[in-house]
Design a protein around this motif. Structure first.
Motif, PDB file in Angstrom:
ATOM      1  N   SER A  50       0.778  -1.052   0.179  1.00  0.00           N
ATOM      2  CA  SER A  50       0.062   0.073   0.004  1.00  0.00           C
ATOM      3  C   SER A  50       0.957   1.327  -0.208  1.00  0.00           C
ATOM      4  N   PRO A  51       0.441   2.168  -0.439  1.00  0.00           N
ATOM      5  CA  PRO A  51       1.100   3.732  -0.414  1.00  0.00           C
ATOM      6  C   PRO A  51       1.724   3.840   1.102  1.00  0.00           C
ATOM      7  N   GLN A  52       0.901   3.435   2.035  1.00  0.00           N
ATOM      8  CA  GLN A  52       1.408   3.942   3.369  1.00  0.00           C
ATOM      9  C   GLN A  52       2.484   2.802   3.864  1.00  0.00           C
ATOM     10  N   ASP A  53       2.623   1.758   3.412  1.00  0.00           N
ATOM     11  CA  ASP A  53       3.644   0.758   3.841  1.00  0.00           C
ATOM     12  C   ASP A  53       4.705   1.143   2.911  1.00  0.00           C
ATOM     13  N   ILE A  54       4.601   1.634   1.699  1.00  0.00           N
ATOM     14  CA  ILE A  54       5.766   2.106   0.843  1.00  0.00           C
ATOM     15  C   ILE A  54       6.529   3.458   1.684  1.00  0.00           C
ATOM     16  N   TYR A  55       5.617   4.250   2.217  1.00  0.00           N
ATOM     17  CA  TYR A  55       6.431   5.247   2.764  1.00  0.00           C
ATOM     18  C   TYR A  55       7.095   4.960   4.025  1.00  0.00           C
ATOM     19  N   ALA A  56       6.556   4.099   4.673  1.00  0.00           N
ATOM     20  CA  ALA A  56       7.299   3.502   5.884  1.00  0.00           C
ATOM     21  C   ALA A  56       8.434   2.703   5.578  1.00  0.00           C
ATOM     22  N   ILE A  57       8.503   2.010   4.366  1.00  0.00           N
ATOM     23  CA  ILE A  57       9.510   1.244   4.030  1.00  0.00           C
ATOM     24  C   ILE A  57      10.645   1.859   3.798  1.00  0.00           C
ATOM     25  N   ASP A  58      10.487   2.897   3.060  1.00  0.00           N
ATOM     26  CA  ASP A  58      11.362   4.128   2.528  1.00  0.00           C
ATOM     27  C   ASP A  58      12.074   4.642   3.797  1.00  0.00           C
ATOM     28  N   ARG A 118      -3.393  -0.748  -8.028  1.00  0.00           N
ATOM     29  CA  ARG A 118      -3.004   0.269  -6.769  1.00  0.00           C
ATOM     30  C   ARG A 118      -1.890   1.201  -7.469  1.00  0.00           C
ATOM     31  N   PHE A 119      -1.600   0.988  -8.759  1.00  0.00           N
ATOM     32  CA  PHE A 119      -0.161   1.410  -9.429  1.00  0.00           C
ATOM     33  C   PHE A 119      -0.131   3.221  -9.125  1.00  0.00           C
ATOM     34  N   ALA A 120      -1.373   3.635  -9.710  1.00  0.00           N
ATOM     35  CA  ALA A 120      -1.360   5.064  -9.704  1.00  0.00           C
ATOM     36  C   ALA A 120      -1.086   5.641  -8.443  1.00  0.00           C
ATOM     37  N   ASN A 121      -1.666   5.221  -7.144  1.00  0.00           N
ATOM     38  CA  ASN A 121      -1.375   5.717  -6.111  1.00  0.00           C
ATOM     39  C   ASN A 121      -0.049   5.478  -5.381  1.00  0.00           C
ATOM     40  N   GLN A 122       0.651   4.078  -6.049  1.00  0.00           N
ATOM     41  CA  GLN A 122       1.923   3.668  -5.575  1.00  0.00           C
ATOM     42  C   GLN A 122       3.012   4.842  -6.326  1.00  0.00           C
ATOM     43  N   LEU A 123       2.546   5.009  -7.448  1.00  0.00           N
ATOM     44  CA  LEU A 123       3.201   6.072  -8.213  1.00  0.00           C
ATOM     45  C   LEU A 123       3.506   7.179  -7.568  1.00  0.00           C
ATOM     46  N   LEU A 127       6.927   9.643  -6.410  1.00  0.00           N
ATOM     47  CA  LEU A 127       7.162  10.916  -6.794  1.00  0.00           C
ATOM     48  C   LEU A 127       7.334  11.916  -5.546  1.00  0.00           C
ATOM     49  N   ASP A 128       6.622  11.334  -4.395  1.00  0.00           N
ATOM     50  CA  ASP A 128       6.886  12.255  -3.125  1.00  0.00           C
ATOM     51  C   ASP A 128       8.146  11.931  -2.367  1.00  0.00           C
ATOM     52  N   ILE A 129       8.632  10.606  -2.525  1.00  0.00           N
ATOM     53  CA  ILE A 129       9.701  10.187  -1.711  1.00  0.00           C
ATOM     54  C   ILE A 129      10.993  10.551  -2.310  1.00  0.00           C
TER      55      ILE A 129
END
Length: 361
Positions: A50-58, A118-123, A127-129
């Motif tokens: 999920s986007p939230q999990d990607i933020y956290a793993i980053d 989920r790709f659009a939200n993941q993308l 762009l944010d991180i």
């Protein structure tokens, strides 16, 4: 110096060695940091997150290494129209796979719920991180997105399994292209033709792309030693991406039995199958894979087949029925020697240098 290439200059790394970004929960922060801190480029596969999990793993990765790393997503994350399977597809899957569930005495699952991409939200997270490197599979990205990545200092890497796919990726303006040979473990990231018809070997694909494409090329598939790296560089690669050898290391998030399988005699035999996920991928030969080979495919579309098989996988793990599981792995697995990522990196660096020095003498 052998390690100074267009890829190392672009990526700002010391050695042209990339760790394959494993999806499906097989990546780990420790593995990414180990490879990046040793001068290569660690990679994290995030297409199931999920986007939230990607933020956290980053945040975790950035705390573990100050070096560049690669975040990987899938442009196309479903093959199911509308995200659903038809009643006919579900019935065929039940007829084909029901016996395995009966064998483990567990109920056959209900038809999987609709899957929403989920790709659009993941993308947007990418762009944010702003990771140093963003790699993607199963398609191309709009030129506008690639230009936005470039404006944010994000290097983009697309994956090709054919020359036509490499040409399509170059036309969009990616910074580097992965030449993914059919020897590689994991899913085949084909997007212009069927994966079954896109099975060129790594070194042939590398040479074809080098003839027609100016974008730096990363060779992937069937490479796990310094000799393999030296061969790829000699044929024109600007870097290599190594998957199976890093997946087998203790630092990966693969199950212990998965890592052991990659060092066992079973690793001599691999196959391409859609039986476990719905997309074609290479793993160690299994009974289900052999049973379902050939004929009309009865699996559900990706990723609904993964959902369908998830309870079977859990039961197989609990009962150690390994022949009913998929262990991802490439054809190069029988040559694996190292269980620690740091030792593997050191060996790759030293052996590549020695082989190239010998070639020059």
């Amino acid at each position: 110096m052998w390690n100074k290439t267009k890829a190392t200059q672009l990526l700002n790394i010391d050695y042209p060695i990339l760790q394959g970004p494993f999806g499906g929960g097989l990546s780990s922060v420790e593995l990414v940091a180990t490879v990046s801190n040793a001068g290569g480029l660690g990679g994290y596969g995030a297409y199931t997150m999920s986007p939230q999990d990607i933020y956290a793993i980053d945040r975790e990765i950035r705390a573990a290494t100050g070096k560049p790393y690669n975040l990987n997503l899938w442009v196309s994350d479903t093959d199911a129209p509308g995200g659903v399977a038809t009643a006919e597809q579900y019935q065929r899957a039940r007829e084909a796979f029901g016996g395995y569930f009966d064998e483990l005495d567990i109920p056959f699952p209900e038809k999987p719920a609709p899957f929403a991409t989920r790709f659009a939200n993941q993308l947007q997270v990418v762009l944010d991180i702003k990771p140093r490197v963003f790699s993607f599979m199963f398609g191309t990205l709009p030129v506008a997105i690639l230009e936005e990545c470039r404006s944010k200092g994000i290097l983009t890497v697309g994956a090709a399994t054919t020359l036509d796919e490499a040409i399509a990726l170059e036309a969009t303006g990616v910074d580097l292209i992965i030449a993914s040979g059919f020897e590689a473990g994991g899913h085949r990231p084909s997007f212009l033709a069927s994966a079954e018809s896109s099975t060129t070997g790594t070194f042939v694909l590398l040479q074809l792309i080098r003839e027609k494409v100016k974008t730096p090329v990363i060779a992937a598939g069937g490479i796990a030693t310094g000799r393999g790296i030296a061969a790829a560089l000699t044929l024109g690669a600007d870097a290599v991406q190594i998957g199976t050898a890093f997946l087998a290391c203790d630092e990966s998030n693969a199950l212990p039995v998965h890592r052991e399988m990659l060092f066992s005699d079973a690793a001599k035999y691999t196959m391409l199958t859609r039986a476990f996920t719905g997309r074609l991928g290479r793993g160690l030969t299994s009974r289900i894979g052999k049973d379902q080979a050939g004929g009309h495919p009865a699996n559900l579309p990706f990723p609904l087949q993964t959902t369908l098989m998830s309870s079977l996988r859990k039961a197989a793990i609990a009962r150690q029925k390994w022949e009913l599981m998929l262990f991802w792995g490439g054809q190069i697995a029988p040559v694996l020697r190292y269980r620690k990522a740091g030792q593997l990196m050191q060996s790759l660096i030293q052996e590549t240098g020695a082989v190239i020095t010998n070639l020059k003498n």
